[in-house]
Each structure stands twice: as C-alpha cells, then as structure tokens.
Design an enzyme around this catalytic site. Structure first.
Site, short mmCIF file in Angstrom:
data_model
loop_
_atom_site.label_atom_id
_atom_site.label_comp_id
_atom_site.label_asym_id
_atom_site.label_seq_id
_atom_site.Cartn_x
_atom_site.Cartn_y
_atom_site.Cartn_z
N SER A 263 -2.22 44.89 2.82
CA SER A 263 -1.22 44.13 2.73
C SER A 263 -0.72 43.00 3.98
O SER A 263 -0.04 42.27 4.25
CB SER A 263 0.03 44.99 2.68
OG SER A 263 0.41 45.32 3.64
N HIS A 264 -1.85 43.50 4.64
CA HIS A 264 -1.82 42.50 6.30
C HIS A 264 -3.44 42.50 6.46
O HIS A 264 -3.60 42.53 7.67
CB HIS A 264 -0.57 43.84 7.61
CG HIS A 264 0.76 43.00 6.98
ND1 HIS A 264 1.37 44.10 5.97
CD2 HIS A 264 1.35 42.40 7.29
CE1 HIS A 264 2.30 43.27 5.65
NE2 HIS A 264 2.23 42.43 6.86
N ASP B 256 3.68 43.86 -0.01
CA ASP B 256 3.42 44.57 -1.13
C ASP B 256 3.80 44.37 -2.13
O ASP B 256 2.77 44.09 -3.16
CB ASP B 256 4.06 45.94 -1.26
CG ASP B 256 2.88 47.08 -0.41
OD1 ASP B 256 1.58 46.89 0.12
OD2 ASP B 256 3.04 48.29 0.19
P1 NDP Z 1 4.10 52.12 4.22
O1 NDP Z 1 5.38 52.23 3.41
O2 NDP Z 1 3.64 51.82 3.74
O3 NDP Z 1 3.90 52.95 5.54
C1 NDP Z 1 5.38 53.61 6.37
C2 NDP Z 1 4.41 54.55 7.35
O4 NDP Z 1 4.35 55.66 6.76
C3 NDP Z 1 2.80 53.99 7.77
O5 NDP Z 1 3.46 54.39 9.04
C4 NDP Z 1 2.61 54.87 6.81
O6 NDP Z 1 1.22 55.81 7.04
C5 NDP Z 1 3.18 56.75 7.13
N1 NDP Z 1 2.78 57.31 5.72
C6 NDP Z 1 2.81 56.91 4.23
N2 NDP Z 1 2.73 57.60 3.76
C7 NDP Z 1 2.10 58.60 4.53
C8 NDP Z 1 2.21 60.52 4.38
N3 NDP Z 1 1.74 60.58 2.83
N4 NDP Z 1 1.70 61.24 5.20
C9 NDP Z 1 2.42 60.75 6.49
N5 NDP Z 1 2.21 59.45 6.81
C10 NDP Z 1 1.92 58.20 6.41
O7 NDP Z 1 4.80 51.10 4.95
P2 NDP Z 1 5.40 49.69 4.92
O8 NDP Z 1 5.15 49.07 3.32
O9 NDP Z 1 6.87 49.65 4.96
O10 NDP Z 1 4.86 48.44 5.83
C11 NDP Z 1 3.81 48.06 5.63
C12 NDP Z 1 2.98 46.81 7.18
O11 NDP Z 1 4.07 45.59 6.98
C13 NDP Z 1 3.87 47.54 8.66
O12 NDP Z 1 1.95 47.78 9.05
C14 NDP Z 1 4.36 46.53 9.23
O13 NDP Z 1 3.63 46.05 10.45
C15 NDP Z 1 3.96 45.41 8.31
N6 NDP Z 1 5.07 44.85 7.97
C16 NDP Z 1 5.44 43.35 8.48
C17 NDP Z 1 5.92 42.42 9.18
C18 NDP Z 1 5.76 41.51 10.41
O14 NDP Z 1 6.55 40.01 10.03
N7 NDP Z 1 4.80 40.79 11.01
C19 NDP Z 1 7.33 42.92 7.86
C20 NDP Z 1 7.01 44.01 7.23
C21 NDP Z 1 6.42 44.67 7.56
P3 NDP Z 1 -0.31 55.04 7.59
O15 NDP Z 1 -0.50 53.88 8.65
O16 NDP Z 1 -1.05 55.64 7.78
O17 NDP Z 1 -0.32 54.00 6.37
#
Ligand code: NDP
Length: 327
Positions: free
Chosen positions: A41-42, A182
């Site tokens: 997604s990024h 996403d």
């Molecule tokens: P996710 O819901 O995909 O994941 C959230 C966290 O949960 C992550 O650290 C992920 O680890 C962890 N995780 C997921 N599944 C498991 C599991 N089974 N066991 C353990 N840990 C788990 O993230 P989002 O969709 O909320 O966000 C995605 C990205 O969007 C982020 O990188 C965020 O920085 C970015 N974003 C950027 C913005 C901006 O303005 N710059 C604004 C909003 C979001 P893992 O990393 O290993 O997947």
C-alpha cells in the site's frame, strides 16, 4: 529485481520529475523498503503520487529543511513544503545524540508532506538501541467519536523497540480501520470493502472504496478509542509541530497532505534498563500465549526472501518506472 537496483530506478524517476538527488534518495529507499517487505500500500503504488505532487507544484521536490529551533532534547524543522524523509534523515544523528545525553529527544517537522509508511522512519532507531515512536497527520479522512463527516487524518503512528536477540519489534498502523493505501488498492482492483469501513459523502455506509474516496470518510479503528488516538496524533504531529490539522489541510484528490511529523526517541541505557532482554521475555510470553507473529516479523521474512530472490516487479510497474524516468 535486486533492492538496490529498484532504489536507483525509483530515484531516477523522481529526479526526472523535479526532485533533487538528495531529496529523492531517502524517498526511493522508503518506497523500495515497502515493496521489498510487502507493504504494498506504500510501495511503488505511491510513486506516481509523489511525482504528481511535485509536477503540479503542490510540493517542492528540491526544498531543503530549515531549522526553526533547538533545545537539549528537541529539534524543530520546517520542511519548507518538501517531504519529511530528507529532514528526518538529516536530523537522525542529531536527535540520537540528544537522546543519548538527556535520555529522550523529540523531532518535530512542520510544513511537510508524508504519505509513505512510517516503519522505515523508525526501525533504524531501534537497531541503534532506542525506543521510538512517531506519528504523522494527513488530510481529513476520518470520522470522529460519533461518526459524521471527515475531521481527522488517517494519522499513522508507529512504535519500535529493540530486542536482545533478533530484529526490533515495530508496529505501524493507520488510525483508520483501513488505511488510505489499502482503500486505493481496493479501488484499483475493483474490490468491494466491508460495510463497517466507512461512509459515502452522504454519511451512509458503503462497500464502494470510490464512494469513500469521493468525499466520504473512513471510521477509526476500535470506534471511539481510535478516534481518541487520532485526536492525539493531530495534537502531537500538527498542533505541536506547527503543521496543519487534518481538517485544515488543503489537500485534494490523491495529493499528499501538508502536515507534520512527530518523532520521539528514548534511550533505555539512560534509564539503566536492559529493555532488549526484557522485551525477549515479553515476546516469549506472546508466543506461548498463541501468537506466532509479532508486528514486523512477517515483513522481516519477506525481506529475507527479497534479498535472496529479488523483488517481483510486474511488467506494468516496470513500464511505469521507465515512463517516469524518461519524462
Ligand atoms: P495493518 O493493519 O496492515 O497492520 C498494522 C500493524 O499490525 C502492523 O504493524 C502489522 O505488522 C501488524 N500485524 C498485522 N497482522 C499481524 C499479525 N498476524 N501478527 C502480528 N502483527 C500483525 O496496517 P494499516 O493498514 O493500518 O497501515 C498500513 C500502512 O499505512 C502503515 O505503514 C502506515 O504507516 C501507512 N499510513 C500512512 C499514512 C501517512 O499519512 N503517511 C496514513 C495512514 C497510514 P507488519 O508491519 O509486519 O505487517
């Protein structure tokens, strides 16, 4: 493709579209790190957005950050309508030195664009033994405590801590139930999304990602608790840094928001704490309780695989890279 080759291709594409080499380099590393670790997604998905932002004059791809103020434990930078990546990269050594001296340090970046993932910004601090927390604001996309229209940004926050053995634990998440990235992926693939993700421009629940993108709003994760976290991020990353709040952001369409970034690092050595060893015990308890993965661990596995097998880049994406580099 080898990660380093992708970094230079992305950097070339950025430079061909008005970014200074120095500014493009950390952005290219961040985009490549996401593609390599599977944060799709990024990753490359965001490259056209970076390019458009500079091509249209919305953001300045050559802006050099300017120091606003400093104290023994704080550094405030104005990114001058540029991106946070270069400002953070340049400040990294300085804030680690401050935290080593005083125990903790805060970096604030205002007047900046950040629409990348946050974990690449902070994982390195944990590798140097620091605990790190960062958050960024973005334009209003999120409903508040009782729903309604968009008022907060999707407001990512991320946390990293060192481990005595193994890679740091790093979580990184949007405050919205689904990240904007996403949502864009679902729209691109023509996929419906769950009805509890957000509302359309009339405030009605929708499974159409395009209806949320066209003036609708996402809900915070965890209902009112997520709204509280989003509020905190607005205060830290915008109110404190001097950036604009989500509701004030003039961003349109897919343009990145002109907001701020908050970074706090703590040196556990100044607390006399062996945090790395303590975290190992906590991790063992997590595994014993039935969670095989930690935030970051799936990314580390994909990373190891990418270093062995390379990063899979589709023909369509290669064509996009070539087109942008030739611009
Ligand atoms: P996710 O819901 O995909 O994941 C959230 C966290 O949960 C992550 O650290 C992920 O680890 C962890 N995780 C997921 N599944 C498991 C599991 N089974 N066991 C353990 N840990 C788990 O993230 P989002 O969709 O909320 O966000 C995605 C990205 O969007 C982020 O990188 C965020 O920085 C970015 N974003 C950027 C913005 C901006 O303005 N710059 C604004 C909003 C979001 P893992 O990393 O290993 O997947």
């Amino acid at each position: 493709m080898k990660p380093e080759e992708l970094v230079s291709r992305v950097q070339r594409a950025l430079v061909a579209n008005g970014f200074a080499e120095a500014i493009a380099a950390p952005i290219a590393r961040s985009i490549t790190a996401c593609e390599r670790d599977g944060t799709l997604s990024h990753g490359l998905l965001r490259l056209p957005g970076f390019v458009d932002a500079v091509r249209t004059g919305w953001a300045d791809g050559k802006a050099m950050p300017v120091e606003v103020s400093r104290s023994p434990s704080m550094l405030v930078l104005d990114a001058m309508n540029g991106f946070t990546h270069y400002a953070l990269e340049n400040a990294r050594g300085s804030i680690m030195a401050k935290a080593s001296r005083t125990g903790s340090a805060i970096l604030l970046i205002r007047n900046a664009h950040h629409f990348a993932a946050l974990w690449p910004d902070i994982e390195g601090f944990a590798r140097e033994g620091f605990i790190a927390f960062s958050c960024v604001t973005s334009r209003a996309r999120l409903t508040a405590w009782s729903g309604g229209g968009p008022v907060f940004g999707t407001n990512a926050s991320a946390f990293a801590c060192p481990r005595a053995q193994g890679d740091p634990v790093v979580w990184d998440q949007a405050t919205s139930i689904m990240s904007q990235g996403d949502l864009l992926l679902a729209a691109k693939d023509g996929r419906a999304i769950p009805l509890d993700v957000g509302v359309d421009a009339n405030g009605e629940p929708t499974d159409d990602p395009n209806a949320i993108l066209a003036g609708g709003a996402l809900h915070p994760f965890g209902s009112r608790k997520g709204a509280s976290i989003a509020f905190m991020v607005e205060v830290l990353a915008a109110g404190l840094s001097g950036g604009v709040f989500g509701y004030e952001s003039p961003a349109q369409g897919t343009m990145p928001s002109k907001g701020g970034q908050f970074v706090m690092i703590i040196d556990p050595r100044r607390a006399g704490a062996d945090v790395g060893t303590r975290v190992e015990g906590l991790v063992d308890a997590v595994h014993a309780a039935g969670s095989p993965d930690l935030p970051g661990s799936r990314r580390y596995r994909r990373r190891a695989q990418a270093f062995t097998d390379g990063i899979l880049v589709s023909d369509e994406t290669m064509a996009m890279l070539d087109r942008l580099a030739g611009a």
